[in-house]
Write a protein that holds these residues in place. Structure first.
Motif, PDB file in Angstrom:
ATOM      1  N   SER A  49       0.833  -1.195   0.000  1.00 35.96           N
ATOM      2  CA  SER A  49       0.000   0.000   0.000  1.00 35.96           C
ATOM      3  C   SER A  49       0.867   1.244   0.000  1.00 35.96           C
ATOM      4  CB  SER A  49      -0.955   0.018   1.202  1.00 35.96           C
ATOM      5  OG  SER A  49      -0.240  -0.005   2.408  1.00 35.96           O
ATOM      6  N   ASN A  50       0.304   2.298  -0.556  1.00 36.51           N
ATOM      7  CA  ASN A  50       0.899   3.625  -0.515  1.00 36.51           C
ATOM      8  C   ASN A  50       0.206   4.373   0.605  1.00 36.51           C
ATOM      9  OD1 ASN A  50       2.468   3.309  -2.993  1.00 36.51           O
ATOM     10  ND2 ASN A  50       0.503   3.321  -4.020  1.00 36.51           N
ATOM     11  N   ARG A  51       0.944   5.220   1.306  1.00 34.45           N
ATOM     12  CA  ARG A  51       0.394   5.925   2.458  1.00 34.45           C
ATOM     13  C   ARG A  51       0.803   7.390   2.418  1.00 34.45           C
ATOM     14  NH1 ARG A  51      -0.128   4.708   8.565  1.00 34.45           N
ATOM     15  NH2 ARG A  51       0.035   6.792   9.395  1.00 34.45           N
ATOM     16  N   VAL A  52      -0.142   8.237   2.814  1.00 27.37           N
ATOM     17  CA  VAL A  52       0.158   9.655   2.975  1.00 27.37           C
ATOM     18  C   VAL A  52      -0.708  10.193   4.104  1.00 27.37           C
ATOM     19  CG1 VAL A  52      -1.510  10.454   1.231  1.00 27.37           C
ATOM     20  CG2 VAL A  52       0.492  11.858   1.772  1.00 27.37           C
ATOM     21  N   ASP A  53      -0.109  11.037   4.942  1.00 33.53           N
ATOM     22  CA  ASP A  53      -0.837  11.672   6.034  1.00 33.53           C
ATOM     23  C   ASP A  53      -1.425  12.982   5.562  1.00 33.53           C
ATOM     24  OD1 ASP A  53      -0.261   9.752   8.119  1.00 33.53           O
ATOM     25  OD2 ASP A  53       1.807  10.456   8.025  1.00 33.53           O
ATOM     26  N   GLY A  54      -2.567  13.332   6.116  1.00 37.14           N
ATOM     27  CA  GLY A  54      -3.216  14.585   5.761  1.00 37.14           C
ATOM     28  C   GLY A  54      -4.295  14.918   6.762  1.00 37.14           C
ATOM     29  N   VAL A  87      -5.199   9.460   7.551  1.00 39.21           N
ATOM     30  CA  VAL A  87      -4.210   8.814   6.694  1.00 39.21           C
ATOM     31  C   VAL A  87      -4.946   8.186   5.515  1.00 39.21           C
ATOM     32  CG1 VAL A  87      -4.245   6.687   8.066  1.00 39.21           C
ATOM     33  CG2 VAL A  87      -2.299   7.161   6.598  1.00 39.21           C
ATOM     34  N   LEU A  88      -4.377   8.343   4.323  1.00 40.15           N
ATOM     35  CA  LEU A  88      -4.927   7.747   3.114  1.00 40.15           C
ATOM     36  C   LEU A  88      -3.987   6.640   2.672  1.00 40.15           C
ATOM     37  CD1 LEU A  88      -6.471   9.393   0.030  1.00 40.15           C
ATOM     38  CD2 LEU A  88      -4.497   7.912  -0.303  1.00 40.15           C
ATOM     39  N   LEU A  89      -4.559   5.490   2.365  1.00 39.76           N
ATOM     40  CA  LEU A  89      -3.804   4.378   1.797  1.00 39.76           C
ATOM     41  C   LEU A  89      -4.461   3.962   0.496  1.00 39.76           C
ATOM     42  CD1 LEU A  89      -3.843   3.729   5.170  1.00 39.76           C
ATOM     43  CD2 LEU A  89      -2.138   2.157   4.301  1.00 39.76           C
ATOM     44  N   THR A  90      -3.651   3.523  -0.446  1.00 39.12           N
ATOM     45  CA  THR A  90      -4.163   2.987  -1.697  1.00 39.12           C
ATOM     46  C   THR A  90      -3.222   1.895  -2.175  1.00 39.12           C
ATOM     47  OG1 THR A  90      -5.017   3.544  -3.890  1.00 39.12           O
ATOM     48  CG2 THR A  90      -3.049   4.713  -3.165  1.00 39.12           C
ATOM     49  N   ARG A  91      -3.760   0.914  -2.842  1.00 39.11           N
ATOM     50  CA  ARG A  91      -2.967  -0.194  -3.362  1.00 39.11           C
ATOM     51  C   ARG A  91      -2.320   0.218  -4.692  1.00 39.11           C
ATOM     52  NH1 ARG A  91      -3.098  -3.192   1.154  1.00 39.11           N
ATOM     53  NH2 ARG A  91      -5.170  -3.855   1.751  1.00 39.11           N
ATOM     54  N   GLY A 156     -10.489   2.272  -4.562  1.00 40.05           N
ATOM     55  CA  GLY A 156      -9.176   1.922  -4.048  1.00 40.05           C
ATOM     56  C   GLY A 156      -8.643   2.886  -3.016  1.00 40.05           C
ATOM     57  N   ILE A 157      -9.443   3.872  -2.625  1.00 44.95           N
ATOM     58  CA  ILE A 157      -9.035   4.856  -1.629  1.00 44.95           C
ATOM     59  C   ILE A 157      -9.505   4.402  -0.253  1.00 44.95           C
ATOM     60  CG2 ILE A 157      -9.328   7.225  -0.812  1.00 44.95           C
ATOM     61  CD1 ILE A 157      -9.643   8.054  -3.769  1.00 44.95           C
ATOM     62  N   LEU A 158      -8.561   4.240   0.656  1.00 45.00           N
ATOM     63  CA  LEU A 158      -8.856   3.875   2.041  1.00 45.00           C
ATOM     64  C   LEU A 158      -8.398   5.010   2.934  1.00 45.00           C
ATOM     65  CD1 LEU A 158      -7.348   0.275   1.832  1.00 45.00           C
ATOM     66  CD2 LEU A 158      -9.780   0.872   1.687  1.00 45.00           C
ATOM     67  N   VAL A 159      -9.310   5.591   3.707  1.00 41.49           N
ATOM     68  CA  VAL A 159      -8.955   6.711   4.594  1.00 41.49           C
ATOM     69  C   VAL A 159      -9.374   6.351   6.008  1.00 41.49           C
ATOM     70  CG1 VAL A 159      -9.269   9.161   5.087  1.00 41.49           C
ATOM     71  CG2 VAL A 159      -9.225   8.371   2.716  1.00 41.49           C
ATOM     72  N   TYR A 160      -8.478   6.613   6.945  1.00 46.59           N
ATOM     73  CA  TYR A 160      -8.695   6.298   8.354  1.00 46.59           C
ATOM     74  C   TYR A 160      -8.326   7.497   9.206  1.00 46.59           C
ATOM     75  CZ  TYR A 160      -8.540   1.641   6.358  1.00 46.59           C
ATOM     76  OH  TYR A 160      -8.776   0.538   5.584  1.00 46.59           O
ATOM     77  N   ALA A 161      -9.026   7.655  10.308  1.00 43.75           N
ATOM     78  CA  ALA A 161      -8.646   8.685  11.274  1.00 43.75           C
ATOM     79  C   ALA A 161      -7.280   8.339  11.802  1.00 43.75           C
ATOM     80  CB  ALA A 161      -9.671   8.716  12.414  1.00 43.75           C
TER      81      ALA A 161
END
Length: 164
Positions: A49-54, A87-91, A156-161
């Motif tokens: 997965s790719n990850r980026v904070d926001g 945080v956003l994760l995508t495959r 494909g967008i996964l966002v979590y607190a």
């Protein structure tokens, strides 16, 4: 059957339990866990997965980050509000690469490797963040050093607190 090999668990299991520190974190079919992980750490554990904070914007319906700009979300993130860290994760397979047009987030290709029927790209986003993309070899290929526009499939967008 207990294993530490997630590939083996997903291959042989009709149902899979993800355990952490002695507690059940998620239980479901391999497909449910891969496509709808209930936490960011589960998403990262069960596949690339790719990850980026926001942070969340516009009533929690937008994910905002320096590297990608503003990404619209299909639904608000559960238990979060506008302005909360997320945080956003995508495959890698949820990514598509396009000629840059100013509408999509942009990146630079820093590596490309042919892996069977896929091209595996390593991309550099603004600020030096590296992401991976996996595309079908029949699609347009980009070379090292090329600028690309990044498409991310909505599913494909996964966002979590971030507090998880």
């Amino acid at each position: 059957y207990v294993t530490h090999d997630q590939g083996e668990a997903f291959y042989v299991g009709d149902r899979v339990a993800i355990l952490g520190l002695g507690s059940l974190i998620q239980f479901g079919t391999p497909d449910e866990i891969y496509r709808n992980p209930n936490r960011a750490d589960v998403a990262a554990f069960v596949g690339a997965s790719n990850r980026v904070d926001g942070k969340l914007g516009r009533a929690g319906l937008v994910f905002e980050t320096r590297e990608l700009g503003k990404i619209p979300l299909a639904a608000p993130v559960a238990g979060s509000a506008e302005g909360d860290a997320a945080v956003l994760l995508t495959r890698p397979e949820s990514m598509s690469l396009h000629a840059p047009d100013g509408r999509l987030p942009s990146a630079k290709v820093i590596d490309r490797v042919l892996v069977g029927a896929s091209d595996e790209y390593t991309l550099e986003l603004s600020g030096g963040l590296q992401w991976r993309a996996r595309t079908d070899v029949r699609l347009r290929q980009f070379g090292i050093g090329d600028a690309v526009g990044l498409g991310i499939a909505a599913e494909g967008i996964l966002v979590y607190a971030s507090k998880q």
